[in-house]
Design a protein around this motif. Sequence first.
Motif, PDB file in Angstrom:
ATOM      1  N   UNK A 202     -59.941  11.896 -12.654  1.00  0.00           N
ATOM      2  CA  UNK A 202     -60.531  11.717 -11.188  1.00  0.00           C
ATOM      3  C   UNK A 202     -61.578  12.466 -11.030  1.00  0.00           C
ATOM      4  N   UNK A 203     -61.509  13.817 -11.452  1.00  0.00           N
ATOM      5  CA  UNK A 203     -62.840  14.683 -10.876  1.00  0.00           C
ATOM      6  C   UNK A 203     -64.039  14.259 -11.824  1.00  0.00           C
ATOM      7  N   UNK A 204     -63.887  13.662 -13.049  1.00  0.00           N
ATOM      8  CA  UNK A 204     -65.139  12.938 -13.766  1.00  0.00           C
ATOM      9  C   UNK A 204     -65.764  11.905 -12.913  1.00  0.00           C
ATOM     10  N   UNK A 205     -64.719  10.971 -12.263  1.00  0.00           N
ATOM     11  CA  UNK A 205     -65.283  10.028 -11.454  1.00  0.00           C
ATOM     12  C   UNK A 205     -66.208  10.458 -10.384  1.00  0.00           C
ATOM     13  N   UNK A 206     -65.938  11.745  -9.827  1.00  0.00           N
ATOM     14  CA  UNK A 206     -66.484  12.237  -8.866  1.00  0.00           C
ATOM     15  C   UNK A 206     -67.984  13.049  -9.099  1.00  0.00           C
ATOM     16  N   UNK A 207     -68.055  13.075 -10.416  1.00  0.00           N
ATOM     17  CA  UNK A 207     -69.113  13.592 -10.920  1.00  0.00           C
ATOM     18  C   UNK A 207     -70.226  12.612 -11.470  1.00  0.00           C
ATOM     19  N   UNK A 208     -71.039  13.004 -12.526  1.00  0.00           N
ATOM     20  CA  UNK A 208     -72.078  12.078 -12.700  1.00  0.00           C
ATOM     21  C   UNK A 208     -71.931  11.872 -14.423  1.00  0.00           C
ATOM     22  N   UNK A 209     -70.931  11.988 -14.800  1.00  0.00           N
ATOM     23  CA  UNK A 209     -70.485  11.642 -16.300  1.00  0.00           C
ATOM     24  C   UNK A 209     -69.040  11.413 -16.666  1.00  0.00           C
ATOM     25  N   UNK A 210     -68.993  10.499 -17.828  1.00  0.00           N
ATOM     26  CA  UNK A 210     -67.607  10.065 -17.864  1.00  0.00           C
ATOM     27  C   UNK A 210     -66.752  11.108 -18.449  1.00  0.00           C
ATOM     28  N   UNK A 211     -65.641  10.916 -18.571  1.00  0.00           N
ATOM     29  CA  UNK A 211     -64.552  11.879 -18.773  1.00  0.00           C
ATOM     30  C   UNK A 211     -64.174  12.270 -20.335  1.00  0.00           C
ATOM     31  N   UNK A 212     -64.608  11.572 -21.346  1.00  0.00           N
ATOM     32  CA  UNK A 212     -63.975  11.761 -22.685  1.00  0.00           C
ATOM     33  C   UNK A 212     -64.298  13.189 -23.030  1.00  0.00           C
ATOM     34  N   UNK A 213     -65.477  13.726 -22.925  1.00  0.00           N
ATOM     35  CA  UNK A 213     -65.584  15.026 -23.297  1.00  0.00           C
ATOM     36  C   UNK A 213     -64.831  16.058 -23.020  1.00  0.00           C
TER      37      UNK A 213
ATOM     38  N   UNK B 250     -65.019   0.990 -11.976  1.00  0.00           N
ATOM     39  CA  UNK B 250     -64.866   1.320 -10.599  1.00  0.00           C
ATOM     40  C   UNK B 250     -65.354   2.828 -10.316  1.00  0.00           C
ATOM     41  N   UNK B 251     -65.301   3.738 -11.376  1.00  0.00           N
ATOM     42  CA  UNK B 251     -65.789   5.200 -11.189  1.00  0.00           C
ATOM     43  C   UNK B 251     -67.135   5.106 -11.276  1.00  0.00           C
ATOM     44  N   UNK B 252     -67.630   4.213 -12.544  1.00  0.00           N
ATOM     45  CA  UNK B 252     -69.217   4.182 -12.441  1.00  0.00           C
ATOM     46  C   UNK B 252     -69.731   3.696 -11.452  1.00  0.00           C
ATOM     47  N   UNK B 253     -69.320   2.556 -10.569  1.00  0.00           N
ATOM     48  CA  UNK B 253     -70.115   2.038  -9.488  1.00  0.00           C
ATOM     49  C   UNK B 253     -69.876   2.938  -8.245  1.00  0.00           C
ATOM     50  N   UNK B 254     -68.951   3.926  -8.478  1.00  0.00           N
ATOM     51  CA  UNK B 254     -68.807   5.140  -7.256  1.00  0.00           C
ATOM     52  C   UNK B 254     -69.912   6.150  -7.496  1.00  0.00           C
ATOM     53  N   UNK B 255     -70.084   6.502  -8.900  1.00  0.00           N
ATOM     54  CA  UNK B 255     -71.215   7.527  -9.294  1.00  0.00           C
ATOM     55  C   UNK B 255     -72.498   6.815  -8.985  1.00  0.00           C
ATOM     56  N   UNK B 256     -72.551   5.405  -8.969  1.00  0.00           N
ATOM     57  CA  UNK B 256     -74.007   4.903  -8.845  1.00  0.00           C
ATOM     58  C   UNK B 256     -74.451   4.865  -7.549  1.00  0.00           C
ATOM     59  N   UNK B 257     -73.411   5.200  -6.691  1.00  0.00           N
ATOM     60  CA  UNK B 257     -73.721   5.020  -5.195  1.00  0.00           C
ATOM     61  C   UNK B 257     -74.468   6.624  -4.657  1.00  0.00           C
ATOM     62  N   UNK B 258     -74.108   7.255  -5.552  1.00  0.00           N
ATOM     63  CA  UNK B 258     -74.603   8.735  -5.000  1.00  0.00           C
ATOM     64  C   UNK B 258     -75.705   9.202  -6.164  1.00  0.00           C
ATOM     65  N   UNK B 259     -76.826   8.511  -6.082  1.00  0.00           N
ATOM     66  CA  UNK B 259     -77.852   8.889  -7.099  1.00  0.00           C
ATOM     67  C   UNK B 259     -78.457  10.419  -7.010  1.00  0.00           C
ATOM     68  N   UNK B 260     -78.443  10.880  -5.588  1.00  0.00           N
ATOM     69  CA  UNK B 260     -78.742  12.017  -5.052  1.00  0.00           C
ATOM     70  C   UNK B 260     -78.380  13.267  -6.256  1.00  0.00           C
ATOM     71  N   UNK B 261     -77.245  12.886  -7.024  1.00  0.00           N
ATOM     72  CA  UNK B 261     -76.711  13.645  -7.791  1.00  0.00           C
ATOM     73  C   UNK B 261     -77.697  14.262  -9.011  1.00  0.00           C
ATOM     74  N   UNK B 262     -78.750  13.251  -9.291  1.00  0.00           N
ATOM     75  CA  UNK B 262     -79.786  13.537 -10.201  1.00  0.00           C
ATOM     76  C   UNK B 262     -81.112  13.763  -9.573  1.00  0.00           C
ATOM     77  N   UNK B 263     -81.235  14.264  -8.306  1.00  0.00           N
ATOM     78  CA  UNK B 263     -82.497  14.221  -7.633  1.00  0.00           C
ATOM     79  C   UNK B 263     -83.260  15.685  -8.232  1.00  0.00           C
TER      80      UNK B 263
END
Length: 524
Positions: free
Chosen positions: A64-75, A230-243
């Motif tokens: 869940x928390x990875x989905x709110x960040x900018x990277x996938x969860x495997x690491x 679904x998490x990827x699409x959510x992350x793409x909606x906040x591109x400000x995370x890489x501003x």
Amino acid sequence: MELLFPQKKFGARRIMVFVREHWLLPLLTLALLARFYNVTQPTVWYDEAFSALVSTYSPALIWYYSGQDVHPPLYYLLLHGWTVVFGNGVFAIRAMSVVAGVMSVALGQWLVSLIATRRATIWACLLLALLPIAVRYSQEVRMYALMGVWLMGATITLVYWVQDPSRQRYPVSYVVLMTAAFYTHYFAALCVFSHWLYVSLPSKHGRFLLRPAWWLANIAIVVCYLPWIPHLMGQLSHTGAVDWIPPPSFDTLPSVIWQFLTLDDGRTLPWPLFLGLPLMVALATLAVITRDNGPHKFHTLIALYTAAPLCTVFLISFKLPLFTTRYFVFAALGLPIILAIALDHLALRHRRLAVGCLIALVALEVAGLYNDYTQNNKLNNSTSVLNNRVATMVDDLNQHFIPGDQVVVYDLYWYLSVLYYNKTHTQPLLYTPPSSGGLAARPGINGAGTLFYQHPNTYYLDRLSDLDTKARRVWLLYGSEVKDYVPVPASWHAVSVSTLGNTQLRLYAVERDNDVTEKKLTEE
């Protein structure tokens, strides 16, 4: 016997590699030592602390928390399992990346042994063992070294597959490795892109692109990745995370070559020297491609593996800046392979010149390792990393903490590190004063804020005066580069101030109203 005991034969061959190739074990040991040296010295900075904190949660919460960040969860999931076994000390959590980094070196030499000469393999292994960018991110609690393992392994599998398309285990292995890479970092797509470019090339055996197995394998990767979409699409909606990533400039690509080999961007050098090294790398790559006379063009595959991600993101970044050096650690692993193959070709006619060039490259890498070990590099806002003394400051706080004290951190950048090093058994608070316009300054739900937003009163402090009735002493930690001095309530009296690097720790004694009353009664 081979049919009766195929695993035994394969294992015996692998053991014989270490016996016959007597140089391999020493070079892998060199890679291990280069990555473990000084590994605990740098402070666990913001990104690393986020990794360490996320890994403490259950696998479901990590997802869940990875989905709110900018990277996938495997690491983070693998780090969770690693810390269960080895603990979460600085050495332990960084050791996972060290192991991944050494595995990348081993896989790199394996790949070269499949497509080039023994001499090229030895030289590539040496250059990989000392590659500064790989060493740098093999010492960090992030996913970049692990990504190199998956993508180097997938490339090896592709080589085997092209050599023998009838073997079904190769496409299966490719799917597993590439799926793991996608669940580790999104830039895995760039490696897939380079593979697609390669299989599109004409060869004596036809285009591999036209084989159904290639398409089925890639479809299988997409299917395996569907749960994360679904998490990827959510992350793409906040591109400000890489501003925070700056747009590219004309010197971006030459600079990244310098960073790969020396951890310095080279921009302070005279321009002939600044452009000279990248130009020689480009010429070496071109020579490797043009002299690739093999039936499968595997040297071209390595060139695409290295160059295609860099050039693609460079062009995309003029629209959406994404070009940051650490995202290309996997591609950097191909650079020593290209250079080793080019030097191997050169050695056929000019052996002394080739050896001289190899020595020069090793010298460059040694200079890069010096920049790494002294933290004198221009990666990860390194001025902050070099002078980040949170570990020392919090260790001092831990030793002098008294039950009832309160810890306050001025900025989120420092807060995550404080949480990691904190041993006081009290919850440090993040100071979040409202802006001049009265707007809340608390972090949002995305990024690191996702770890705290559900319990804001536990983590956030909007007014320092709220502590007047809760604490006798307050520790205030912030970066000394903060321009605006943090005003404290009049009832707070400074006891001590410590400054190291960019980190400052202040201790205040809080005078309560009843203390004042008691003082007056005593005087009377």
